[in-house]
Design a protein around this motif. Structure first.
Motif, PDB file in Angstrom:
ATOM      1  N   VAL A 190      33.233  48.794  55.542  1.00 46.53           N
ATOM      2  CA  VAL A 190      33.711  48.422  54.201  1.00 46.53           C
ATOM      3  C   VAL A 190      35.183  48.770  54.005  1.00 46.53           C
ATOM      4  CG1 VAL A 190      31.426  48.726  53.197  1.00 46.53           C
ATOM      5  CG2 VAL A 190      33.057  50.629  53.170  1.00 46.53           C
ATOM      6  N   LEU A 191      35.808  49.252  55.060  1.00 50.49           N
ATOM      7  CA  LEU A 191      37.175  49.740  54.873  1.00 50.49           C
ATOM      8  C   LEU A 191      38.161  48.610  54.559  1.00 50.49           C
ATOM      9  CD1 LEU A 191      37.476  52.550  57.554  1.00 50.49           C
ATOM     10  CD2 LEU A 191      36.879  52.716  55.153  1.00 50.49           C
ATOM     11  N   LYS A 192      38.028  47.498  55.247  1.00 51.40           N
ATOM     12  CA  LYS A 192      38.982  46.411  55.017  1.00 51.40           C
ATOM     13  C   LYS A 192      38.619  45.609  53.772  1.00 51.40           C
ATOM     14  CE  LYS A 192      41.056  45.772  59.509  1.00 51.40           C
ATOM     15  NZ  LYS A 192      41.131  44.980  60.730  1.00 51.40           N
ATOM     16  N   ALA A 221      28.629  54.545  34.912  1.00 53.97           N
ATOM     17  CA  ALA A 221      28.439  54.209  36.334  1.00 53.97           C
ATOM     18  C   ALA A 221      27.224  53.320  36.541  1.00 53.97           C
ATOM     19  CB  ALA A 221      28.307  55.485  37.154  1.00 53.97           C
ATOM     20  N   ASN A 266      36.270  46.493  41.098  1.00 57.32           N
ATOM     21  CA  ASN A 266      36.667  45.452  42.045  1.00 57.32           C
ATOM     22  C   ASN A 266      37.536  44.368  41.415  1.00 57.32           C
ATOM     23  OD1 ASN A 266      36.547  45.147  44.757  1.00 57.32           O
ATOM     24  ND2 ASN A 266      34.837  43.701  44.726  1.00 57.32           N
ATOM     25  N   ARG A 267      38.129  44.678  40.297  1.00 60.09           N
ATOM     26  CA  ARG A 267      39.072  43.734  39.703  1.00 60.09           C
ATOM     27  C   ARG A 267      40.371  43.790  40.503  1.00 60.09           C
ATOM     28  NH1 ARG A 267      37.589  40.083  35.686  1.00 60.09           N
ATOM     29  NH2 ARG A 267      35.505  40.737  35.125  1.00 60.09           N
ATOM     30  N   ALA A 282      40.446  50.010  50.618  1.00 56.26           N
ATOM     31  CA  ALA A 282      40.010  51.406  50.610  1.00 56.26           C
ATOM     32  C   ALA A 282      41.193  52.293  50.834  1.00 56.26           C
ATOM     33  CB  ALA A 282      38.957  51.621  51.686  1.00 56.26           C
ATOM     34  N   ALA A 283      42.020  52.437  49.847  1.00 51.17           N
ATOM     35  CA  ALA A 283      43.219  53.254  49.998  1.00 51.17           C
ATOM     36  C   ALA A 283      43.488  53.989  48.708  1.00 51.17           C
ATOM     37  CB  ALA A 283      44.396  52.375  50.337  1.00 51.17           C
ATOM     38  N   VAL A 321      29.541  55.146  40.782  1.00 56.22           N
ATOM     39  CA  VAL A 321      30.143  56.457  41.074  1.00 56.22           C
ATOM     40  C   VAL A 321      30.287  57.264  39.790  1.00 56.22           C
ATOM     41  CG1 VAL A 321      32.160  57.639  42.016  1.00 56.22           C
ATOM     42  CG2 VAL A 321      31.384  55.497  43.043  1.00 56.22           C
ATOM     43  N   SER A 331      33.283  56.108  48.640  1.00 55.53           N
ATOM     44  CA  SER A 331      33.381  55.214  47.478  1.00 55.53           C
ATOM     45  C   SER A 331      34.471  54.166  47.628  1.00 55.53           C
ATOM     46  CB  SER A 331      33.675  56.028  46.210  1.00 55.53           C
ATOM     47  OG  SER A 331      32.783  57.070  46.072  1.00 55.53           O
ATOM     48  N   THR A 332      35.175  54.177  48.728  1.00 56.02           N
ATOM     49  CA  THR A 332      36.293  53.250  49.016  1.00 56.02           C
ATOM     50  C   THR A 332      37.523  53.529  48.164  1.00 56.02           C
ATOM     51  OG1 THR A 332      35.776  51.474  47.435  1.00 56.02           O
ATOM     52  CG2 THR A 332      34.632  51.394  49.560  1.00 56.02           C
ATOM     53  N   LEU A 333      37.603  54.721  47.592  1.00 57.44           N
ATOM     54  CA  LEU A 333      38.771  55.041  46.781  1.00 57.44           C
ATOM     55  C   LEU A 333      39.864  55.728  47.592  1.00 57.44           C
ATOM     56  CD1 LEU A 333      37.016  56.308  43.535  1.00 57.44           C
ATOM     57  CD2 LEU A 333      38.322  54.205  43.807  1.00 57.44           C
ATOM     58  N   LEU A 340      27.720  50.036  44.361  1.00 58.11           N
ATOM     59  CA  LEU A 340      27.959  51.471  44.183  1.00 58.11           C
ATOM     60  C   LEU A 340      28.183  51.846  42.717  1.00 58.11           C
ATOM     61  CD1 LEU A 340      28.169  53.291  46.668  1.00 58.11           C
ATOM     62  CD2 LEU A 340      30.634  53.292  46.370  1.00 58.11           C
ATOM     63  N   TYR A 344      32.798  44.476  34.876  1.00 60.95           N
ATOM     64  CA  TYR A 344      31.856  44.028  35.903  1.00 60.95           C
ATOM     65  C   TYR A 344      31.330  42.618  35.612  1.00 60.95           C
ATOM     66  CZ  TYR A 344      31.745  48.526  38.263  1.00 60.95           C
ATOM     67  OH  TYR A 344      32.089  49.634  38.984  1.00 60.95           O
ATOM     68  N   ARG A 346      31.616  48.135  46.607  1.00 62.50           N
ATOM     69  CA  ARG A 346      31.846  48.463  45.200  1.00 62.50           C
ATOM     70  C   ARG A 346      30.814  47.792  44.290  1.00 62.50           C
ATOM     71  NH1 ARG A 346      38.520  48.287  45.060  1.00 62.50           N
ATOM     72  NH2 ARG A 346      38.780  50.179  46.286  1.00 62.50           N
ATOM     73  N   ARG A 347      30.340  46.661  44.716  1.00 60.74           N
ATOM     74  CA  ARG A 347      29.338  45.968  43.902  1.00 60.74           C
ATOM     75  C   ARG A 347      28.023  46.750  43.816  1.00 60.74           C
ATOM     76  NH1 ARG A 347      32.092  41.312  44.872  1.00 60.74           N
ATOM     77  NH2 ARG A 347      31.631  41.241  47.079  1.00 60.74           N
ATOM     78  N   PRO A 380      36.375  46.245  50.667  1.00 60.87           N
ATOM     79  CA  PRO A 380      35.452  47.143  49.971  1.00 60.87           C
ATOM     80  C   PRO A 380      34.607  46.453  48.891  1.00 60.87           C
ATOM     81  CG  PRO A 380      37.652  47.447  49.110  1.00 60.87           C
ATOM     82  CD  PRO A 380      37.759  46.395  50.165  1.00 60.87           C
ATOM     83  N   GLY A 381      34.806  45.160  48.716  1.00 63.75           N
ATOM     84  CA  GLY A 381      34.148  44.447  47.619  1.00 63.75           C
ATOM     85  C   GLY A 381      32.636  44.623  47.615  1.00 63.75           C
ATOM     86  N   ASP A 382      31.988  44.398  48.760  1.00 61.64           N
ATOM     87  CA  ASP A 382      30.522  44.495  48.827  1.00 61.64           C
ATOM     88  C   ASP A 382      30.049  45.898  48.447  1.00 61.64           C
ATOM     89  OD1 ASP A 382      30.356  41.905  49.564  1.00 61.64           O
ATOM     90  OD2 ASP A 382      30.174  42.290  51.714  1.00 61.64           O
ATOM     91  N   ARG A 407      39.281  50.581  39.330  1.00 65.53           N
ATOM     92  CA  ARG A 407      39.394  50.092  40.712  1.00 65.53           C
ATOM     93  C   ARG A 407      38.026  49.789  41.303  1.00 65.53           C
ATOM     94  NH1 ARG A 407      42.235  54.384  44.056  1.00 65.53           N
ATOM     95  NH2 ARG A 407      41.661  52.992  45.737  1.00 65.53           N
ATOM     96  N   LEU A 408      37.060  50.645  40.981  1.00 67.21           N
ATOM     97  CA  LEU A 408      35.716  50.444  41.536  1.00 67.21           C
ATOM     98  C   LEU A 408      35.048  49.180  40.991  1.00 67.21           C
ATOM     99  CD1 LEU A 408      34.380  54.090  41.554  1.00 67.21           C
ATOM    100  CD2 LEU A 408      34.628  52.604  43.538  1.00 67.21           C
ATOM    101  N   GLU A 438      40.429  55.020  38.503  1.00 69.03           N
ATOM    102  CA  GLU A 438      39.559  54.890  39.689  1.00 69.03           C
ATOM    103  C   GLU A 438      38.313  54.073  39.333  1.00 69.03           C
ATOM    104  OE1 GLU A 438      40.770  56.363  42.610  1.00 69.03           O
ATOM    105  OE2 GLU A 438      42.435  56.628  41.239  1.00 69.03           O
ATOM    106  N   ARG A 439      37.814  54.312  38.150  1.00 71.98           N
ATOM    107  CA  ARG A 439      36.625  53.560  37.720  1.00 71.98           C
ATOM    108  C   ARG A 439      36.963  52.071  37.602  1.00 71.98           C
ATOM    109  NH1 ARG A 439      31.840  55.495  35.599  1.00 71.98           N
ATOM    110  NH2 ARG A 439      32.311  57.406  34.508  1.00 71.98           N
TER     111      ARG A 439
END
Lengths: 419, 310
Positions: free
Chosen positions: B65-67, B146, A256-257, A418-419, B78, B48-50, B76, B102, B73-74, B69-71, A253-254, A250-251
């Motif tokens: 941000v649902l479609k 994080a 954004n890769r 977001a899934a 977590v 968190s868009t997860l 955020l 990152y 996640r940048r 989520p890039g912005d 994924r966050l 999950e990390r």
């Protein structure tokens, strides 16, 4: 990609359990099997000593005379006639065969005893000889006609062997084929073109495909290596499951890769690890057991090529297993694979025993496994370093790679959004 | 800055999050308080868009941000409830890996690693493998990871679960410093009332997937402004007596522990006479009586009839 690769390799190097599975276990098995079974493999000549009956039904003098009579009726100049008659006398094929079998090199391996056909067949039946070489009636005449005049048909030898004597009889056939090549060579010098002489094999002997043989260490180094590279697939999938359970996934994924970067990095890491693993196994085996000690750089390039293709295929297999593991969210996939599937693949791929005696269906299945196809490619290269012979098994590995990749892409949970 | 609009998540027949609308303004520290199973982690995962919501929306600066989520996640950072780290790598190696994800590299990466390690107080032990750290130290590295990409918003899901008091205090102080001194926006999820009270300006209280109350701490406590909380301690457990006291007319909520009883009563209610009378009847010895102003815990008790630890 670099970050993933470094991380995956570091994690593997710090995992003693995986290191034992990937390096120590195959090396131990190579040592044990290599030493204990070395008598079985043809590289160990003492295991191949055999008693052979030589039955000659050919009258050499009569054959030479018949050929010389043919020369008389050809209307050639006297000088040419004389030259051909002398050649027929000096190039006696049967004498060449006898000289070969009595040579120091062959006589150490094959004990020849001349006898009549009836007695030879009785001895074969009683297993007091391992095989019979029959020089058929008209052998000299046919061989000389082929050699001097390019007549079709050529010389034929027959080999009879008891069922189950395959490895030994294979060696005998190899020797005789070599002899036939020599006859052809003489023939080509004398007339520059013509039909080839042949060795006719009968009596339930298997046709041999290899011209050389290999030692038990060579066999088990390769067969254990192609088996144990499969464990890299389960190791990588197990790591992916751990990443998923500990939420490291999950990390990632966050960050954004692209999700597929994760999957492809697993495939590349697995391929890199497999290549390192193969290099270490082949290198150590050569260093300690002189497995490939005498071979050239060209030979090693071929081994490297096969290793790269095998490594890529295991990378694709790992990608498939990672995708499946993440999809079912369980470590059952790598567990089942390492506990059962690998053994099955190793068996049908020929890692435990040579597949010569196996049913055709098993050999076919085995040839489509990455390990089986790679084993075939390695052996083929070791026995006859011809790049063309690698195309079949390597093409099969590539096709399997495509299948694994397609399955991986279909199964991989693409949680980019977001899934 | 960040808001959710009627966020809902349904897993088959279970409604984990039901119509939750939250708002985080820049630089504030917001608490999400609720017992285990209240739906906090699910809500956090969606923010968190997860996790994809069944319905509703998550917006950053007014944009969904649902479609894409890039912005989100940048900006955020977590901190998950689990230790999302590689145990076989050191703190330094973990931070280097996540930093490179990152896009950090070279000197900037090293500087950032140094900063976050200082922040969580582990600079001198950065080379040790994470698996050799105590639970509290692992939680601190979890926070550091994080923070690698300098997020604007820090979302923390029960970051102090299962750690020693010293590490807990260190972590809370760090978060407070990030919020108060560096202006970082914080969404802090916990079922520890005192942590939320200490750190947060505003609080959302969740139960059974719903937000049941929200506002500043003062506003929430005002729910109980006409009430007071009485703690009574006994020499031993008296279940029958506790039951009897809970049933005294005027007692609004009661929460019994092994040897103590907490009662929420209207301000000015004359409880003590009844208390000592019943205690004497049951042969119980009262060892301590304490009257206090309401806490968020009391608010939760009042709103749900349960404690946060139920």
């Amino acid at each position: 990609m670099g970050a993933f690769l470094i991380k995956d390799i570091m994690l593997l190097l710090r995992d003693r359990y995986e290191l034992i599975i990937l390096l120590a276990m195959p090396f131990l098995l190579i040592a044990i099997l290599g030493f204990s079974l070395r008598g079985i493999f043809s590289g160990d000549l003492e295991a191949l000593e055999m008693d052979v009956a030589l039955v000659s039904e050919d009258n050499e003098a009569q054959g030479i005379e018949a050929v010389q009579n043919n020369v008389d009726g050809m209307g050639l100049s006297q000088e040419a006639e004389q030259a051909l008659k002398q050649l027929a006398e000096s190039a006696s094929p049967q004498t060449m065969l006898t000289s070969l079998l009595d040579s120091e090199e062959i006589s150490g391996l094959v004990a020849i005893e001349r006898m009549g056909r009836e007695q030879a067949e009785e001895n074969l039946e009683a297993q007091s000889v391992d095989a019979i070489i029959i020089v058929p009636d008209g052998f000299t005449q046919s061989a000389l006609n082929n050699m001097l005049f390019g007549a079709s048909g050529g010389a034929q030898l027959e080999v009879l062997a008891a069922d189950g004597a395959s490895p030994k009889s294979d060696v005998l056939v190899s020797i005789l084929e070599e002899f036939v090549r020599t006859v052809n060579f003489e023939s080509s010098i004398s007339r520059l073109a013509g039909d080839r002489a042949t060795v006719e094999i009968s009596g339930g002997i298997e046709t041999i495909t290899a011209q050389k043989s290999m030692t038990s260490f060579q066999y088990y180094t390769v067969s254990m290596a192609v088996m144990f590279v499969l464990f890299v697939g389960s190791a990588v999938a197990r790591q992916a499951n751990l990443e998923q359970r500990q939420m490291v996934f999950e990390r990632i994924r966050l960050s954004n890769r692209p999700p597929l970067l994760y999957l492809s990095s697993k495939a590349v890491a697995a391929a890199a690890i497999v290549f390192i693993q193969l290099s270490l196994l082949f290198g150590l085996s050569t260093l300690l057991f002189q497995t490939f000690a005498a071979d050239s750089w060209d030979f090693w390039l071929g081994i490297a090529l096969i290793s790269v293709v095998l490594a890529v295929s295991v990378g694709c297999l790992a990608a498939f297993m990672v995708a499946l593991t993440l999809r079912v969210e369980s470590d059952a996939v790598p567990a089942i694979f390492s506990a059962g599937v690998i053994s099955l693949m190793a068996f049908v791929g020929g890692s435990f025993v040579p597949l010569d005696g196996m049913p055709e269906s098993i050999r076919t299945i085995g040839s489509w496994t990455p390990n089986g196809a790679a084993l075939s490619a390695y052996f083929s290269w070791m026995l006859d370093p011809d790049v063309h012979q690698l195309s079949g098994p390597l093409a099969r590995i590539c096709m399997v790679c495509v299948l694994f990749l397609a399955a991986a892409l279909a199964l991989f949970p693409r949680k980019g959004g977001a899934a | 800055m960040l808001e959710t609009d009627k966020l809902t998540k349904k897993f088959k027949d279970t409604l984990a999050v039901d119509d939750v609308s939250l708002e985080l303004r820049k630089g504030e520290s917001v608490g999400l308080l609720g017992p285990n199973g209240a739906g906090k982690s699910t809500a956090i995962a969606m923010i968190s868009t997860l996790l994809k919501p069944s319905s509703g929306d998550v917006r950053l600066h007014g944009k969904s941000v649902l479609k894409d989520p890039g912005d989100m996640r940048r900006v955020l950072g977590v901190v998950p409830q689990k230790i999302a780290l590689y145990e076989e790598l050191s703190a330094y190696e973990n931070l280097k890996f996540f930093g490179r994800l990152y896009g950090l590299s070279g000197k900037k990466l090293e500087q950032r690693i140094g900063y976050v390690l200082d922040l969580v107080g582990l600079a001198d032990r950065k080379k040790e493998l994470v698996k050799h750290y105590s639970g509290g130290m692992q939680r601190r590295v979890n926070l550091a990871a994080a923070m690698m990409h300098e997020p604007e918003v820090l979302i923390m899901d029960e970051p102090t679960v299962g750690i020693d008091p010293q590490s807990r205090n260190h972590l809370l102080e760090t978060i407070r410093r990030l919020n108060r001194e560096e202006g970082m926006t914080v969404l802090y999820t916990s079922h520890y009332m005192e942590e939320v009270e200490k750190l947060c300006d505003r609080v959302y209280i969740m139960d059974h997937g719903k937000v049941i109350a929200q506002g500043t701490k003062e506003k929430l406590k005002a729910i109980l402004s006409d009430q007071e909380t009485v703690w009574i301690e006994f020499d031993q457990s008296y279940p029958e007596l506790f039951k009897k006291l809970s049933e005294i007319e005027g007692v609004q909520h009661a929460d019994a522990d092994e040897r103590s009883l907490k009662l929420i009563i209207p301000k000015g209610m004359r409880l003590l006479a009844s208390l000592f009378h019943e205690a004497e009847r049951h042969g119980a010895q009262v060892t301590n009586v304490h009257v206090q102003t309401p806490t968020l815990e009391d608010v939760f008790l009042r709103l749900t009839g349960r404690t946060l630890r139920d």
